[in-house]
Design a protein around this motif. Structure first.
Motif, PDB file in Angstrom:
ATOM      1  N   THR A  17       0.841  -1.319   0.143  1.00 26.86           N
ATOM      2  CA  THR A  17       0.097   0.019  -0.153  1.00 26.86           C
ATOM      3  C   THR A  17       0.913   1.204   0.058  1.00 26.86           C
ATOM      4  O   THR A  17       1.752   1.246   0.814  1.00 26.86           O
ATOM      5  CB  THR A  17      -0.848   0.014   1.135  1.00 26.86           C
ATOM      6  N   ARG A  57      -0.977  -0.714  -4.522  1.00 30.50           N
ATOM      7  CA  ARG A  57      -2.176  -0.199  -4.370  1.00 30.50           C
ATOM      8  C   ARG A  57      -2.010   1.119  -3.663  1.00 30.50           C
ATOM      9  O   ARG A  57      -1.404   1.488  -2.678  1.00 30.50           O
ATOM     10  CB  ARG A  57      -3.099  -1.047  -3.516  1.00 30.50           C
ATOM     11  N   ASP A  59      -3.381   4.423  -1.679  1.00 33.27           N
ATOM     12  CA  ASP A  59      -4.331   4.753  -0.725  1.00 33.27           C
ATOM     13  C   ASP A  59      -3.468   5.956  -0.099  1.00 33.27           C
ATOM     14  O   ASP A  59      -2.780   5.883   0.820  1.00 33.27           O
ATOM     15  CB  ASP A  59      -4.605   3.747   0.219  1.00 33.27           C
ATOM     16  N   ASP A  61      -4.820   8.088   1.874  1.00 33.66           N
ATOM     17  CA  ASP A  61      -5.298   8.264   3.157  1.00 33.66           C
ATOM     18  C   ASP A  61      -4.528   7.153   4.178  1.00 33.66           C
ATOM     19  O   ASP A  61      -4.950   7.240   5.451  1.00 33.66           O
ATOM     20  CB  ASP A  61      -6.799   7.984   3.152  1.00 33.66           C
ATOM     21  N   ALA A  62      -3.969   6.136   3.447  1.00 34.09           N
ATOM     22  CA  ALA A  62      -3.342   5.025   4.661  1.00 34.09           C
ATOM     23  C   ALA A  62      -2.177   5.708   5.567  1.00 34.09           C
ATOM     24  O   ALA A  62      -1.441   6.832   5.045  1.00 34.09           O
ATOM     25  CB  ALA A  62      -2.700   4.035   3.658  1.00 34.09           C
ATOM     26  N   THR A  63      -2.217   5.459   6.751  1.00 33.02           N
ATOM     27  CA  THR A  63      -1.468   6.132   7.822  1.00 33.02           C
ATOM     28  C   THR A  63       0.095   5.611   7.457  1.00 33.02           C
ATOM     29  O   THR A  63       0.269   4.388   7.299  1.00 33.02           O
ATOM     30  CB  THR A  63      -1.859   5.707   9.098  1.00 33.02           C
ATOM     31  N   VAL A 225      -3.856  -2.389   9.823  1.00 33.09           N
ATOM     32  CA  VAL A 225      -4.382  -2.953   8.906  1.00 33.09           C
ATOM     33  C   VAL A 225      -4.536  -2.135   7.841  1.00 33.09           C
ATOM     34  O   VAL A 225      -4.565  -2.334   6.398  1.00 33.09           O
ATOM     35  CB  VAL A 225      -6.040  -3.566   9.178  1.00 33.09           C
ATOM     36  N   ASP A 226      -4.949  -0.694   8.091  1.00 34.19           N
ATOM     37  CA  ASP A 226      -5.166   0.221   7.033  1.00 34.19           C
ATOM     38  C   ASP A 226      -4.102   1.054   6.845  1.00 34.19           C
ATOM     39  O   ASP A 226      -4.067   2.311   6.185  1.00 34.19           O
ATOM     40  CB  ASP A 226      -6.300   1.184   7.551  1.00 34.19           C
ATOM     41  N   GLY A 227      -2.650   0.599   7.013  1.00 33.01           N
ATOM     42  CA  GLY A 227      -1.619   1.339   7.055  1.00 33.01           C
ATOM     43  C   GLY A 227      -0.601   1.318   5.650  1.00 33.01           C
ATOM     44  O   GLY A 227      -1.038   0.196   4.958  1.00 33.01           O
ATOM     45  N   ARG A 228       0.331   1.919   5.380  1.00 30.55           N
ATOM     46  CA  ARG A 228       1.157   1.948   4.357  1.00 30.55           C
ATOM     47  C   ARG A 228       2.005   0.687   4.335  1.00 30.55           C
ATOM     48  O   ARG A 228       2.246   0.621   5.562  1.00 30.55           O
ATOM     49  CB  ARG A 228       1.976   3.184   3.944  1.00 30.55           C
ATOM     50  N   ALA A 231       1.084  -5.152   2.539  1.00 28.23           N
ATOM     51  CA  ALA A 231      -0.397  -5.439   2.545  1.00 28.23           C
ATOM     52  C   ALA A 231      -0.538  -7.018   2.527  1.00 28.23           C
ATOM     53  O   ALA A 231      -1.619  -7.388   3.446  1.00 28.23           O
ATOM     54  CB  ALA A 231      -1.234  -4.976   1.333  1.00 28.23           C
TER      55      ALA A 231
END
Length: 279
Positions: A17, A57, A59, A61-63, A225-228, A231
């Motif tokens: 990510t 991928r 994103d 907004d990924a932290t 889970v939502d981080g850079r 993945a």
């Protein structure tokens, strides 16, 4: 000890990510030397002319990953010759910054970071007959300075990696070496090849390592889970029977498994997703 993974088990693709897709594509294309196989506004697939190796991928907004979180130490792309390794060194020197270079007895390796700070290794194996081994047959991995000019002198000048390049191994930063051993060795079925200070290198079929895990940076939190960053990575086995055996072994030890069209996925104790499928 549970049953071991089949000897021909190998790493397939890895997925990252990223914050800036175009910047990441340029790095993996122009510096690492991967071929862009597919590209859209939100995703890209890179690899060789014949094999996908890396999924990107986007994103925004990924932290960003912080210093306390587990995750990727490096993706390691194995090229098939010293000439290809020399070409990679030329590209890095021309377009990027080389962070390190090592002779590991079993391989020669170059190290750098991608635009998001994900570690990248590009390496070439020595013949397996030349790998130093202990009395019990396990591989002895070490670290000494690499002869960079010797590698550069053998460059074939290629702009891309050759067919046959693979993701030879993935190296993770973990919060607990003991928990990582329990999952990857005792449950999933890798075999330990080398243990170093706060690091473990495991493989299938006697390879020097398909997976490395370390606690060198003292990470204390799971991967977000939502981080850079990483993945998922893919573990490929040779048959449906092998896939079913591993699936059943995970379920029997109360590890959560989610079925996918071509296999299943699970997560390690640090929240890293492992996709298991058939080669």
């Amino acid at each position: 000890m549970t049953d071991h993974l089949p000897d021909s088990t190998r790493i397939g693709r890895t997925a990252l990510t990223v914050a800036n897709l175009e910047e990441s594509i340029e790095f993996y294309r122009d510096v690492v030397g991967l071929v862009v196989r597919a590209n859209s506004e939100t995703a890209a697939t890179l690899g060789t002319e014949t094999e996908p190796l890396l999924e990107l991928r986007r994103d925004a907004d990924a932290t960003p990953r912080n210093r306390s979180q587990a995750g990727l130490f490096h993706n390691a792309f194995e090229v098939a010759s010293r000439a290809a390794l020399g070409a990679a060194l030329e590209r890095i020197r021309d377009r990027w910054t080389l962070n390190g270079a090592s002779d590991h007895y079993v391989s020669e390796a170059l190290y750098l970071d991608d635009p998001d700070g994900n570690g990248v290794e590009i390496y070439c194996d020595r013949p397996q007959s030349a790998w130093p081994r202990r009395d019990d047959g396990t591989v002895r991995i070490g670290t000494i300075p690499l002869d960079l000019e010797g590698v550069a002198a053998e460059s074939d000048g290629a702009a891309t990696v050759p067919d046959g390049t693979t993701v030879g191994h993935v190296h993770l930063e973990t919060t607990s070496l003991e928990a990582a051993r329990e999952f990857y060795v005792n449950t999933l079925g890798f075999e330990v090849q080398t243990e170093l200070d706060r690091a473990l290198f495991v493989s299938a079929g006697g390879y020097h390592h398909h997976l490395g895990v370390n606690t060198w940076a003292g990470r204390s939190q799971p991967r977000p889970v939502d981080g850079r960053g990483l993945a998922w990575f893919e573990l490929l086995v040779p048959s449906a029977a092998a896939l079913e055996t591993i699936h059943d072994r995970l379920v029997a030890t109360d590890v959560s498994v989610t079925d996918r069209e071509n296999g299943f996925e699970t997560t390690d104790p640090d929240g890293v997703t492992v996709r298991v499928g058939i080669a």
